[in-house]
Write an enzyme that holds these catalytic residues in place. Sequence first.
Site, PDB file in Angstrom:
ATOM      1  N   VAL A   1       0.727  -1.366  -0.368  1.00 48.30           N
ATOM      2  CA  VAL A   1       0.108   0.044  -0.235  1.00 48.30           C
ATOM      3  C   VAL A   1       1.204   1.147   0.334  1.00 48.30           C
ATOM      4  CG1 VAL A   1      -1.795  -1.220   0.824  1.00 48.30           C
ATOM      5  CG2 VAL A   1      -0.614   0.244   2.347  1.00 48.30           C
TER       6      VAL A   1
ATOM      7  N   VAL B   1      -4.606   8.057  -4.034  1.00 50.72           N
ATOM      8  CA  VAL B   1      -4.552   9.101  -4.030  1.00 50.72           C
ATOM      9  C   VAL B   1      -4.513  10.125  -5.758  1.00 50.72           C
ATOM     10  CG1 VAL B   1      -3.547  12.167  -2.657  1.00 50.72           C
ATOM     11  CG2 VAL B   1      -4.236   9.336  -1.918  1.00 50.72           C
TER      12      VAL B   1
ATOM     13  N   SER C   1      -1.864   0.368  -4.616  1.00 51.13           N
ATOM     14  CA  SER C   1      -1.467   1.562  -3.703  1.00 51.13           C
ATOM     15  C   SER C   1      -1.924   3.259  -3.350  1.00 51.13           C
ATOM     16  CB  SER C   1       0.230   1.729  -3.790  1.00 51.13           C
ATOM     17  OG  SER C   1       0.334   2.927  -4.744  1.00 51.13           O
ATOM     18  N   HIS C   2      -1.353   3.100  -2.422  1.00 50.32           N
ATOM     19  CA  HIS C   2      -2.479   5.041  -1.799  1.00 50.32           C
ATOM     20  C   HIS C   2      -1.941   5.527  -2.289  1.00 50.32           C
ATOM     21  CE1 HIS C   2      -2.600   3.013   2.339  1.00 50.32           C
ATOM     22  NE2 HIS C   2      -3.459   2.894   1.652  1.00 50.32           N
ATOM     23  N   ALA C   3      -0.545   5.529  -3.231  1.00 50.59           N
ATOM     24  CA  ALA C   3      -0.248   6.720  -4.330  1.00 50.59           C
ATOM     25  C   ALA C   3      -0.665   7.082  -4.828  1.00 50.59           C
ATOM     26  CB  ALA C   3       1.362   6.844  -3.825  1.00 50.59           C
TER      27      ALA C   3
END
Length: 410
Positions: free
Chosen positions: A185, A371, A366-368
Amino acid sequence: MIVPLMEAAADTCGGKAGALGALLRAGLPVPDGFVLPFAAYLAAVRDLDRREQNATRRGIEARPVHASVIDALGRALGELGDPPVAVRSSASDEDTGRASAAGQYESFLAVHGIGDVTDAVRACWASLFAPRAVGYRRDDRVDPLMAVIVQRHVDAEVSGVMFTPSGPDDVTRIEASWGLGPSVVGGTVTPDAYRVAGDGPVSRTIADKRTRLDRHGTRLVTRDASTHTRNRPALDDATATRLAELGKEIAVLLGGPQDIEWAIAGGRTWILQARPVTAAPPAPAAPAPAVPAPSDGDSAVPAATLTGTPGSHGTVTGVARIVRGPGDFARVRPGDILVCPFTDPAWTPLLRIAGGVVTETGGVLSHAAIVAREQAIPAVLGIANATRRLHDATVITIDGTTGTVTATHA
Protein backbone atom coordinates in the site's frame (compact mmCIF):
# COMPACT_ATOMS: atom_id res chain seq x y z
CA MET A 1 -15.43 4.16 26.31
CA ILE A 2 -14.50 0.91 24.48
CA VAL A 3 -16.60 -0.56 21.66
CA PRO A 4 -16.02 -4.19 20.61
CA LEU A 5 -15.05 -4.17 16.93
CA MET A 6 -17.97 -6.47 16.11
CA GLU A 7 -20.34 -3.76 17.39
CA ALA A 8 -18.65 -0.82 15.66
CA ALA A 9 -20.79 1.52 13.54
CA ALA A 10 -19.61 4.24 11.17
CA ASP A 11 -21.49 7.07 12.88
CA THR A 12 -19.67 6.54 16.19
CA CYS A 13 -16.48 4.73 15.16
CA GLY A 14 -15.69 5.86 11.60
CA GLY A 15 -16.07 4.17 8.24
CA LYS A 16 -13.07 1.86 8.59
CA ALA A 17 -14.23 0.42 11.91
CA GLY A 18 -17.86 0.37 10.78
CA ALA A 19 -17.03 -1.72 7.72
CA LEU A 20 -14.91 -4.17 9.72
CA GLY A 21 -17.70 -4.47 12.28
CA ALA A 22 -20.18 -5.32 9.54
CA LEU A 23 -17.83 -7.97 8.15
CA LEU A 24 -17.35 -9.52 11.58
CA ARG A 25 -21.11 -9.62 12.14
CA ALA A 26 -21.44 -11.45 8.82
CA GLY A 27 -18.94 -14.06 9.97
CA LEU A 28 -16.12 -12.99 7.66
CA PRO A 29 -12.43 -13.40 8.69
CA VAL A 30 -11.46 -10.11 10.36
CA PRO A 31 -8.91 -10.01 13.23
CA ASP A 32 -10.67 -9.41 16.54
CA GLY A 33 -10.29 -6.17 18.40
CA PHE A 34 -11.99 -3.07 19.77
CA VAL A 35 -12.43 0.62 19.04
CA LEU A 36 -11.94 3.85 20.96
CA PRO A 37 -14.89 5.78 19.47
CA PHE A 38 -15.21 9.43 18.50
CA ALA A 39 -16.37 10.20 22.04
CA ALA A 40 -12.95 9.34 23.48
CA TYR A 41 -11.25 11.70 21.01
CA LEU A 42 -13.71 14.51 21.75
CA ALA A 43 -13.05 14.14 25.46
CA ALA A 44 -9.31 14.32 24.84
CA VAL A 45 -9.53 17.59 22.84
CA ARG A 46 -12.44 19.19 24.69
CA ASP A 47 -10.53 22.34 25.70
CA LEU A 48 -8.45 22.72 22.50
CA ASP A 49 -9.29 25.17 19.71
CA ARG A 50 -9.37 22.75 16.78
CA ARG A 51 -9.36 25.61 14.29
CA GLU A 52 -5.67 26.10 15.09
CA GLN A 53 -4.47 22.89 13.51
CA ASN A 54 -0.76 22.95 14.35
CA ALA A 55 -1.44 24.02 17.91
CA THR A 56 -4.04 21.28 18.28
CA ARG A 57 -1.65 18.62 17.04
CA ARG A 58 1.07 19.79 19.42
CA GLY A 59 -1.43 19.94 22.27
CA ILE A 60 -2.58 16.36 21.71
CA GLU A 61 0.99 15.09 21.44
CA ALA A 62 2.12 16.92 24.58
CA ARG A 63 -0.59 16.00 27.04
CA PRO A 64 -0.92 12.64 28.79
CA VAL A 65 -3.83 10.38 27.90
CA HIS A 66 -6.44 10.42 30.65
CA ALA A 67 -6.12 7.66 33.25
CA SER A 68 -9.66 6.41 32.53
CA VAL A 69 -8.72 5.81 28.89
CA ILE A 70 -5.53 3.98 29.87
CA ASP A 71 -7.51 1.79 32.29
CA ALA A 72 -10.09 0.96 29.62
CA LEU A 73 -7.37 0.16 27.09
CA GLY A 74 -5.60 -2.08 29.58
CA ARG A 75 -8.75 -4.07 30.32
CA ALA A 76 -9.57 -4.47 26.63
CA LEU A 77 -6.03 -5.58 25.78
CA GLY A 78 -6.17 -8.09 28.61
CA GLU A 79 -9.38 -9.56 27.20
CA LEU A 80 -7.59 -10.06 23.88
CA GLY A 81 -4.75 -11.84 25.71
CA ASP A 82 -2.33 -8.91 25.37
CA PRO A 83 -1.00 -9.90 21.92
CA PRO A 84 0.91 -7.66 19.51
CA VAL A 85 -1.70 -5.40 17.95
CA ALA A 86 -2.32 -3.06 15.05
CA VAL A 87 -3.44 0.42 16.12
CA ARG A 88 -5.25 2.08 13.23
CA SER A 89 -7.03 5.31 12.43
CA SER A 90 -10.76 5.36 11.69
CA ALA A 91 -11.61 8.99 10.99
CA SER A 92 -15.02 10.37 10.11
CA ASP A 93 -13.76 11.48 6.68
CA GLU A 94 -11.81 8.29 5.96
CA ASP A 95 -12.90 5.32 3.84
CA THR A 96 -16.03 7.05 2.56
CA GLY A 97 -17.56 6.91 -0.88
CA ARG A 98 -16.35 10.48 -1.51
CA ALA A 99 -12.75 10.17 -0.35
CA SER A 100 -10.48 7.36 0.81
CA ALA A 101 -7.95 9.46 2.77
CA ALA A 102 -5.64 6.60 1.79
CA GLY A 103 -2.54 6.66 3.99
CA GLN A 104 -3.24 10.13 5.35
CA TYR A 105 -3.74 9.23 9.00
CA GLU A 106 -1.47 7.22 11.26
CA SER A 107 -1.60 3.48 11.77
CA PHE A 108 0.89 1.29 13.60
CA LEU A 109 1.73 -2.42 13.46
CA ALA A 110 3.51 -4.69 15.95
CA VAL A 111 2.47 -2.59 18.97
CA HIS A 112 2.67 -4.36 22.34
CA GLY A 113 1.93 -3.28 25.87
CA ILE A 114 -0.35 -0.64 27.34
CA GLY A 115 2.25 2.12 27.22
CA ASP A 116 3.00 1.77 23.51
CA VAL A 117 -0.67 1.25 22.64
CA THR A 118 -1.56 4.45 24.49
CA ASP A 119 1.14 6.36 22.62
CA ALA A 120 -0.13 5.00 19.30
CA VAL A 121 -3.71 6.04 20.10
CA ARG A 122 -2.56 9.57 20.88
CA ALA A 123 -0.57 9.67 17.63
CA CYS A 124 -3.68 8.61 15.68
CA TRP A 125 -5.66 11.44 17.29
CA ALA A 126 -2.93 13.96 16.49
CA SER A 127 -2.65 12.78 12.87
CA LEU A 128 -5.97 14.48 12.12
CA PHE A 129 -3.95 17.69 12.05
CA ALA A 130 -0.79 16.48 10.31
CA PRO A 131 0.21 18.53 7.24
CA ARG A 132 -0.44 15.63 4.85
CA ALA A 133 -3.98 15.13 6.20
CA VAL A 134 -4.75 18.84 6.13
CA GLY A 135 -3.32 19.01 2.59
CA TYR A 136 -5.52 16.11 1.48
CA ARG A 137 -8.75 17.64 2.76
CA ARG A 138 -10.14 20.03 0.16
CA ASP A 139 -12.39 21.86 2.60
CA ASP A 140 -10.45 23.45 5.47
CA ARG A 141 -13.72 24.08 7.27
CA VAL A 142 -14.22 20.35 7.78
CA ASP A 143 -13.70 19.31 11.39
CA PRO A 144 -13.28 15.53 11.23
CA LEU A 145 -13.33 13.21 14.22
CA MET A 146 -10.99 10.33 14.98
CA ALA A 147 -11.78 6.89 16.34
CA VAL A 148 -8.98 4.34 16.81
CA ILE A 149 -9.09 0.61 16.06
CA VAL A 150 -6.97 -1.84 18.07
CA GLN A 151 -6.78 -5.32 16.49
CA ARG A 152 -4.70 -8.43 16.75
CA HIS A 153 -1.62 -8.06 14.57
CA VAL A 154 -1.44 -10.54 11.67
CA ASP A 155 2.07 -11.78 10.80
CA ALA A 156 1.39 -12.03 7.09
CA GLU A 157 3.40 -14.32 4.87
CA VAL A 158 1.71 -12.73 1.84
CA SER A 159 -0.43 -9.59 1.74
CA GLY A 160 -1.85 -7.05 -0.61
CA VAL A 161 -4.83 -5.16 -1.98
CA MET A 162 -7.86 -6.16 -4.04
CA PHE A 163 -10.30 -4.02 -6.05
CA THR A 164 -13.60 -5.79 -6.70
CA PRO A 165 -15.31 -5.41 -10.11
CA SER A 166 -17.00 -2.08 -10.86
CA GLY A 167 -19.40 -3.63 -13.39
CA PRO A 168 -20.58 -6.95 -14.84
CA ASP A 169 -17.80 -7.04 -17.44
CA ASP A 170 -15.03 -5.95 -15.07
CA VAL A 171 -12.47 -8.18 -13.31
CA THR A 172 -11.17 -8.43 -9.78
CA ARG A 173 -7.73 -6.81 -9.56
CA ILE A 174 -5.33 -8.14 -6.93
CA GLU A 175 -1.82 -6.98 -6.01
CA ALA A 176 0.33 -9.18 -3.77
CA SER A 177 3.80 -9.37 -2.29
CA TRP A 178 5.72 -11.12 0.49
CA GLY A 179 5.40 -10.04 4.12
CA LEU A 180 3.32 -7.27 5.64
CA GLY A 181 1.01 -5.02 3.66
CA PRO A 182 2.60 -1.57 4.11
CA SER A 183 5.17 -2.38 1.42
CA VAL A 184 2.31 -2.82 -1.08
CA VAL A 185 0.00 0.00 0.00
CA GLY A 186 2.98 2.30 0.58
CA GLY A 187 4.41 1.62 -2.86
CA THR A 188 7.88 0.61 -1.67
CA VAL A 189 7.69 -2.66 -3.61
CA THR A 190 6.28 -3.39 -7.05
CA PRO A 191 3.81 -6.23 -6.39
CA ASP A 192 2.53 -9.08 -8.50
CA ALA A 193 -0.66 -8.13 -10.35
CA TYR A 194 -3.55 -10.58 -10.89
CA ARG A 195 -6.76 -10.18 -12.87
CA VAL A 196 -9.52 -12.65 -12.03
CA ALA A 197 -12.38 -12.76 -14.52
CA GLY A 198 -15.92 -13.44 -13.41
CA ASP A 199 -16.01 -16.71 -15.36
CA GLY A 200 -12.83 -17.97 -13.73
CA PRO A 201 -9.67 -17.32 -15.79
CA VAL A 202 -6.73 -15.73 -13.96
CA SER A 203 -4.06 -13.64 -15.69
CA ARG A 204 -1.01 -12.41 -13.85
CA THR A 205 2.10 -10.29 -14.12
CA ILE A 206 4.86 -11.40 -11.76
CA ALA A 207 7.07 -8.61 -10.44
CA ASP A 208 10.62 -8.55 -9.14
CA LYS A 209 9.69 -8.25 -5.45
CA ARG A 210 13.02 -7.13 -4.07
CA THR A 211 12.18 -6.45 -0.42
CA ARG A 212 9.75 -7.61 2.24
CA LEU A 213 8.51 -6.18 5.53
CA ASP A 214 8.11 -8.39 8.61
CA ARG A 215 7.58 -8.08 12.36
CA HIS A 216 10.50 -8.84 14.64
CA GLY A 217 9.28 -8.42 18.20
CA THR A 218 7.88 -4.90 18.32
CA ARG A 219 9.87 -3.70 15.30
CA LEU A 220 9.05 -3.74 11.62
CA VAL A 221 12.09 -4.78 9.60
CA THR A 222 12.59 -4.37 5.85
CA ARG A 223 14.99 -6.87 4.36
CA ASP A 224 15.94 -8.15 0.94
CA ALA A 225 13.73 -10.92 -0.37
CA SER A 226 15.56 -14.16 -0.96
CA THR A 227 16.75 -14.69 -4.51
CA HIS A 228 14.52 -17.74 -5.03
CA THR A 229 11.34 -15.86 -3.99
CA ARG A 230 11.84 -12.48 -5.69
CA ASN A 231 10.37 -13.62 -8.99
CA ARG A 232 8.18 -16.41 -7.66
CA PRO A 233 4.40 -15.78 -7.72
CA ALA A 234 3.13 -14.65 -4.34
CA LEU A 235 -0.24 -16.32 -5.07
CA ASP A 236 -1.27 -19.36 -7.05
CA ASP A 237 -4.34 -19.15 -9.27
CA ALA A 238 -6.54 -21.03 -6.80
CA THR A 239 -5.71 -18.58 -4.00
CA ALA A 240 -6.30 -15.59 -6.28
CA THR A 241 -9.68 -17.05 -7.22
CA ARG A 242 -10.63 -17.59 -3.58
CA LEU A 243 -9.65 -14.00 -2.78
CA ALA A 244 -11.80 -12.75 -5.66
CA GLU A 245 -14.78 -14.77 -4.42
CA LEU A 246 -14.33 -13.35 -0.93
CA GLY A 247 -14.08 -9.86 -2.41
CA LYS A 248 -17.36 -10.26 -4.26
CA GLU A 249 -19.05 -11.40 -1.05
CA ILE A 250 -17.75 -8.29 0.73
CA ALA A 251 -18.88 -6.01 -2.12
CA VAL A 252 -22.41 -7.41 -1.93
CA LEU A 253 -22.47 -7.02 1.85
CA LEU A 254 -21.17 -3.44 1.81
CA GLY A 255 -23.17 -2.34 -1.21
CA GLY A 256 -20.68 -1.55 -3.97
CA PRO A 257 -17.18 -2.02 -5.40
CA GLN A 258 -14.61 -2.32 -2.63
CA ASP A 259 -10.91 -1.56 -2.09
CA ILE A 260 -9.85 -4.39 0.24
CA GLU A 261 -6.62 -4.98 2.15
CA TRP A 262 -5.96 -8.63 2.95
CA ALA A 263 -3.29 -10.85 4.47
CA ILE A 264 -2.52 -14.56 4.51
CA ALA A 265 -0.91 -16.13 7.59
CA GLY A 266 -0.62 -19.83 8.35
CA GLY A 267 -2.75 -20.62 5.32
CA ARG A 268 -5.63 -18.47 6.55
CA THR A 269 -6.88 -15.36 4.79
CA TRP A 270 -7.70 -12.27 6.83
CA ILE A 271 -9.52 -9.09 5.77
CA LEU A 272 -7.86 -6.01 7.26
CA GLN A 273 -9.83 -3.21 5.59
CA ALA A 274 -12.67 -2.65 3.13
CA ARG A 275 -13.69 0.72 1.73
CA PRO A 276 -15.53 1.99 -1.34
CA VAL A 277 -13.50 2.36 -4.53
CA THR A 278 -13.34 6.12 -5.10
CA ALA A 279 -11.61 6.13 -8.50
CA ALA A 280 -11.14 3.13 -10.77
CA PRO A 281 -7.61 2.50 -12.09
CA PRO A 282 -6.73 2.40 -15.80
CA ALA A 283 -6.69 -0.91 -17.62
CA PRO A 284 -3.28 -2.59 -17.71
CA ALA A 285 -1.11 -1.60 -20.65
CA ALA A 286 -0.12 -4.11 -23.29
CA PRO A 287 3.33 -5.57 -22.64
CA ALA A 288 6.11 -3.42 -24.08
CA PRO A 289 9.62 -4.43 -25.13
CA ALA A 290 11.95 -4.35 -22.15
CA VAL A 291 14.24 -1.31 -21.98
CA PRO A 292 17.41 -2.08 -20.04
CA ALA A 293 18.05 0.05 -16.98
CA PRO A 294 21.19 2.17 -17.19
CA SER A 295 24.44 1.16 -15.60
CA ASP A 296 25.98 3.47 -13.01
CA GLY A 297 28.01 5.08 -15.77
CA ASP A 298 24.85 5.94 -17.73
CA SER A 299 23.19 7.95 -14.97
CA ALA A 300 20.57 10.45 -16.16
CA VAL A 301 20.69 9.34 -19.79
CA PRO A 302 17.04 8.51 -20.53
CA ALA A 303 15.50 6.43 -23.22
CA ALA A 304 13.20 8.45 -25.49
CA THR A 305 10.13 6.62 -24.13
CA LEU A 306 9.92 4.65 -20.91
CA THR A 307 7.08 2.27 -20.11
CA GLY A 308 5.65 1.48 -16.69
CA THR A 309 2.31 0.61 -15.11
CA PRO A 310 -0.67 2.89 -15.88
CA GLY A 311 -1.63 4.36 -12.50
CA SER A 312 -4.02 7.26 -13.09
CA HIS A 313 -5.74 8.40 -16.29
CA GLY A 314 -4.68 11.41 -18.33
CA THR A 315 -1.82 12.95 -20.24
CA VAL A 316 0.29 15.90 -19.13
CA THR A 317 3.45 17.65 -20.30
CA GLY A 318 5.56 19.44 -17.72
CA VAL A 319 8.91 19.92 -16.07
CA ALA A 320 10.39 16.77 -14.54
CA ARG A 321 11.28 17.32 -10.90
CA ILE A 322 13.43 14.62 -9.30
CA VAL A 323 12.22 14.21 -5.71
CA ARG A 324 14.02 11.65 -3.56
CA GLY A 325 12.77 12.86 -0.18
CA PRO A 326 11.38 15.75 1.85
CA GLY A 327 14.58 17.74 1.32
CA ASP A 328 13.54 18.17 -2.32
CA PHE A 329 9.97 19.34 -1.62
CA ALA A 330 10.81 23.05 -1.78
CA ARG A 331 12.00 22.65 -5.38
CA VAL A 332 8.58 21.51 -6.62
CA ARG A 333 6.52 24.13 -8.45
CA PRO A 334 2.85 23.94 -9.50
CA GLY A 335 2.54 21.82 -12.62
CA ASP A 336 5.84 19.97 -12.15
CA ILE A 337 5.86 16.22 -12.75
CA LEU A 338 7.20 14.38 -9.72
CA VAL A 339 9.78 11.71 -10.54
CA CYS A 340 10.50 9.76 -7.37
CA PRO A 341 11.50 6.34 -5.99
CA PHE A 342 8.02 6.01 -4.45
CA THR A 343 5.58 8.37 -2.79
CA ASP A 344 5.11 8.33 0.94
CA PRO A 345 1.76 9.54 2.36
CA ALA A 346 3.62 12.58 3.71
CA TRP A 347 4.02 13.66 0.08
CA THR A 348 0.26 14.19 -0.39
CA PRO A 349 0.48 18.01 -0.34
CA LEU A 350 2.77 17.75 -3.39
CA LEU A 351 0.08 15.84 -5.26
CA ARG A 352 -2.22 18.84 -4.79
CA ILE A 353 0.09 20.99 -6.95
CA ALA A 354 1.86 18.46 -9.18
CA GLY A 355 0.91 17.97 -12.81
CA GLY A 356 1.63 14.25 -12.61
CA VAL A 357 3.77 11.63 -10.92
CA VAL A 358 6.25 8.94 -12.01
CA THR A 359 7.54 6.32 -9.55
CA GLU A 360 10.22 3.64 -9.62
CA THR A 361 8.22 1.13 -7.56
CA GLY A 362 4.63 0.59 -6.53
CA GLY A 363 1.37 -0.83 -7.83
CA VAL A 364 -1.81 0.64 -9.21
CA LEU A 365 -3.70 -0.17 -5.98
CA SER A 366 -1.18 1.61 -3.71
CA HIS A 367 -2.15 4.64 -1.61
CA ALA A 368 -0.21 7.03 -3.85
CA ALA A 369 -1.97 5.80 -6.99
CA ILE A 370 -5.37 6.08 -5.30
CA VAL A 371 -4.68 9.65 -4.20
CA ALA A 372 -3.39 10.55 -7.69
CA ARG A 373 -6.66 9.30 -9.20
CA GLU A 374 -8.67 11.23 -6.62
CA GLN A 375 -6.68 14.37 -7.46
CA ALA A 376 -7.19 13.63 -11.19
CA ILE A 377 -3.49 13.79 -12.08
CA PRO A 378 -1.79 11.27 -14.38
CA ALA A 379 0.50 8.68 -12.79
CA VAL A 380 2.90 6.11 -14.22
CA LEU A 381 4.34 3.58 -11.79
CA GLY A 382 7.17 1.07 -11.61
CA ILE A 383 9.74 2.55 -14.02
CA ALA A 384 13.06 1.18 -12.78
CA ASN A 385 15.67 3.86 -12.04
CA ALA A 386 13.38 6.65 -13.27
CA THR A 387 15.14 9.18 -11.05
CA ARG A 388 18.37 8.48 -12.94
CA ARG A 389 16.95 7.90 -16.39
CA LEU A 390 15.11 11.24 -16.56
CA HIS A 391 16.84 14.61 -16.37
CA ASP A 392 15.76 17.04 -13.67
CA ALA A 393 14.19 20.28 -14.95
CA THR A 394 13.61 19.00 -18.49
CA VAL A 395 10.24 18.65 -20.18
CA ILE A 396 8.56 15.23 -20.21
CA THR A 397 5.15 13.97 -21.24
CA ILE A 398 3.45 11.23 -19.23
CA ASP A 399 0.40 9.23 -20.23
CA GLY A 400 -1.17 7.62 -17.17
CA THR A 401 -3.63 5.66 -19.29
CA THR A 402 -1.01 3.83 -21.36
CA GLY A 403 1.82 3.95 -18.79
CA THR A 404 4.37 5.79 -20.93
CA VAL A 405 6.81 8.59 -20.19
CA THR A 406 8.42 10.49 -23.06
CA ALA A 407 11.49 12.66 -22.44
CA THR A 408 11.18 15.55 -24.87
CA HIS A 409 14.89 16.36 -24.61
CA ALA A 410 16.37 12.89 -24.29
